[in-house]
Every structure is written in C-alpha cells, then in structure tokens.
Scaffold this active site. Structure first.
Site, mmCIF file in Angstrom:
data_model
loop_
_atom_site.group_PDB
_atom_site.id
_atom_site.type_symbol
_atom_site.label_atom_id
_atom_site.label_comp_id
_atom_site.label_asym_id
_atom_site.label_seq_id
_atom_site.Cartn_x
_atom_site.Cartn_y
_atom_site.Cartn_z
ATOM 1 N N HIS A 113 0.843 -1.212 0.000
ATOM 2 C CA HIS A 113 0.000 0.000 0.000
ATOM 3 C C HIS A 113 0.871 1.253 0.000
ATOM 4 O O HIS A 113 2.069 1.194 0.271
ATOM 5 C CB HIS A 113 -0.931 0.028 1.216
ATOM 6 C CG HIS A 113 -0.207 0.138 2.538
ATOM 7 N ND1 HIS A 113 0.446 -0.925 3.116
ATOM 8 C CD2 HIS A 113 -0.030 1.193 3.365
ATOM 9 C CE1 HIS A 113 0.990 -0.541 4.265
ATOM 10 N NE2 HIS A 113 0.724 0.749 4.431
ATOM 11 N N ASP A 115 0.738 4.953 1.905
ATOM 12 C CA ASP A 115 0.026 5.524 3.050
ATOM 13 C C ASP A 115 -0.983 6.584 2.625
ATOM 14 O O ASP A 115 -0.650 7.548 1.924
ATOM 15 C CB ASP A 115 1.022 6.152 4.037
ATOM 16 C CG ASP A 115 1.748 5.094 4.849
ATOM 17 O OD1 ASP A 115 1.205 3.978 4.997
ATOM 18 O OD2 ASP A 115 2.867 5.389 5.323
ATOM 19 N N ARG A 287 4.982 5.532 14.697
ATOM 20 C CA ARG A 287 4.964 6.055 13.324
ATOM 21 C C ARG A 287 4.547 7.522 13.312
ATOM 22 O O ARG A 287 3.607 7.904 14.011
ATOM 23 C CB ARG A 287 3.967 5.252 12.493
ATOM 24 C CG ARG A 287 4.053 5.615 11.025
ATOM 25 C CD ARG A 287 3.100 4.798 10.198
ATOM 26 N NE ARG A 287 2.012 5.649 9.734
ATOM 27 C CZ ARG A 287 1.184 5.320 8.768
ATOM 28 N NH1 ARG A 287 1.286 4.172 8.167
ATOM 29 N NH2 ARG A 287 0.229 6.133 8.399
HETATM 30 C C1 SIN Z 1 2.725 0.821 7.984
HETATM 31 O O1 SIN Z 1 2.152 0.389 7.005
HETATM 32 O O2 SIN Z 1 2.825 2.014 8.204
HETATM 33 C C2 SIN Z 1 3.382 -0.142 8.939
HETATM 34 C C3 SIN Z 1 4.688 -0.617 8.420
HETATM 35 C C4 SIN Z 1 5.342 -1.563 9.366
HETATM 36 O O3 SIN Z 1 4.849 -1.759 10.490
HETATM 37 O O4 SIN Z 1 6.384 -2.115 9.018
#
Ligand code: SIN
Length: 296
Positions: A113, A115, A287
């Site tokens: 995906h 983001d 994140r």
């Molecule tokens: C995400 O898609 O932001 C998570 C990526 C991850 O946890 O490695």
C-alpha cells in the site's frame, strides 16, 4: 548501476569533513545511513534530504528517540499529519503506536500500500521507529514506483499517463471494512471506523514527484477503488495488472528491524508492505506521517 558498485558505501559529499556514509541496500531503492544521531542532526539535514530524494527509503540504526525527538526529526521534511483513523499517543497525537502482541494474528500494514492515498493531499512520507522487535521476522518491504513506471512499454506509459484513479479508505476504515472485521484479531491497535472513509478522491495514475520530477505509478490495492472513465471490467483488469506489476521483487528492498532502527520513506514514490511472519512474538513501533501535496 552494476550490483557491486551499488553495494559500495558512498560518501554523499566527499569535500565535507562531516560527510555521511550512505550505503545502498538494494539495486532498486533504499539506503542505510550510519554514524548519525537523529536527535542532533541539524548539520547533516541537507545531506539526509539529498539521500532521501535519491534513495526514497532511508534506514538509520541505533537511535534512542523520545516522541518529541521523533517529531522534531520528521518536521525537517514538513508539518506532521495526525492519522484520521489511528489513535496516536495521548500527549503526542501525531505519533501513532503500531503494535502487534505475541498473541495476535493480524498486523497493521500487512499488504502492499501507499500511506493514506485516500486523502486529497496524501502524505509526503512516513517515519517508523522500532521499540520492540521480534528476534526474526517482521521486516518491511518497499517498492520503487518510479522503477515500476519506467519498466512499462511506451504504449502503456502513454495510456496510463492519461488515467485517474478513485481512492478511498472504505476497504480499511469504512463500515464493514478491515478495521471493523478484524478489530477482535488486532486489539492492540486503536483503529477508527467511519462513514467518512467512503468519500472518494481522484488522483493521477502516474504522478510526478514535486521535487525530483520523477514519474511514478500511484495505485495501490487497499485504497485505489477504480479507474475513472473505464468500464468496471476494464478497470478491474488494468488495476490487477498494475498492482502486481508495482509489487514485483525487482523493484523492492527489504528492511530488517531491531530496537532503535528508524526508517523514513517517500510515499510519493514507494509502496510498502509490513510482513506478518512473526507469530507468537511481539513487535512495537512508533509512526509519524509528514503532510504532502496534491499529486500532479
Ligand atoms: C505501515 O504500514 O505504516 C506499517 C509498516 C510496518 O509496520 O512495518
């Protein structure tokens, strides 16, 4: 670039005594920058930004960052976004915990995906900081969408270059979407569910990077619902081809995490995939997401 050459560590600015060591991690994209403390990197930020534009994914090891330091580093790239559907830390809503407990089966981001492509101005980039990682497994894959675009035939480039895709968050955060269906299996993440997630936005299928001018494919499985102006059967067939093409191993790199690893990626030109191959072990990340422009 020949493989041997691409694996050799490069000094990004040879005439600068504080030049960073930038080591590519695959032939397609990604580089690791060593010997830097991201809490005190103001003097190196121009070099880091240049490496970010060149490699699209940057990995930094052995960092010790509190939420303010994580945010301060990300803010060098632009203002921060608060994720519309993930609950952030109480004191720092822009910092989202991404957690999978040892007894959970479903991870977050476990499929290719880009983001938040469901926003009219999707994020410029995202940063992930590892707090707790499994002994093995839980790596993240990244795919270079400029390389994916460049490898298409000229006819296909011309055709897809005229198309627009409709994106929404419905399949993930909408009613009866992934968040709702999997909430029991993914209890440690606090993910929203909303009717608003069904709103669609239109983005070009090929976007031009606002800083480098590179053209990149901009479609992804969870958020691109259909291609405008095509019949459903045509749209489904072309999207299936493009999704699979964008995810080919030759366009990818793989990041192995350990506590203290930071990875920063450019959402305008990469897709990513969080592997869910660490059953019975815990993984906890932080994140942050950096605001971006409307794709052109
Ligand atoms: C995400 O898609 O932001 C998570 C990526 C991850 O946890 O490695």
């Amino acid at each position: 670039m020949p493989l041997m050459e691409s694996l050799r560590p490069l000094r990004s600015t040879p005439d600068n005594h504080q030049a960073l060591i930038v080591r590519p991690i695959s032939g397609a994209l990604g580089a690791e920058i060593s010997d830097i403390n991201l809490a005190k990197c103001a003097n190196s930020i121009d070099q880091i930004k240049a490496a970010f534009l060149k490699y699209h994914v940057l990995v930094f090891r052995e960092q010790t960052l509190n939420p303010i330091e994580i945010k301060n580093f990300a803010k060098y790239f632009g203002p921060l976004e608060t994720h519309p559907y993930i609950k952030g830390l109480d004191e720092h809503p822009e910092v989202a915990p991404i957690i999978k407990e040892a007894n959970e089966k479903i991870n977050f981001g476990g499929g290719w995906h880009t983001d938040m492509s469901f926003l009219s101005c999707p994020p410029l980039g995202s940063l992930l900081y590892a707090i707790d990682t499994p002994e093995f497994g839980g790596d993240t894959l990244f795919a270079n969408q400029h390389a994916a675009y460049e490898s298409l035939s000229d006819y296909m480039k011309e055709f897809v270059g005229q198309l627009k895709g409709l994106h929404s968050a419905a399949s993930q955060y909408g009613l009866n979407g992934d968040s709702e269906k999997r909430s029991e299996a993914r209890k440690s993440m606090s993910l929203g569910i909303s009717e608003k997630a069904h709103a669609q936005v239109s983005h070009p299928v090929v976007r031009t990077h606002p800083e480098s001018g590179l053209r990149a494919l901009y479609v992804n499985r969870p958020f691109t619902e259909r291609l405008e102006g095509l019949r459903s059967s045509e749209s489904n067939a072309l999207l299936s081809f493009l999704w699979s093409h964008c995810e080919e191993p030759r366009f990818t790199c793989r990041v192995r995490w350990e506590p203290g690893t930071v990875t920063l990626w450019d959402n305008r030109i990469v897709q990513h995939y969080a592997l869910n191959d660490y059953d019975g072990r815990r993984r906890e990340m932080r994140r942050v997401t950096i605001e971006g422009d409307r794709p052109i």
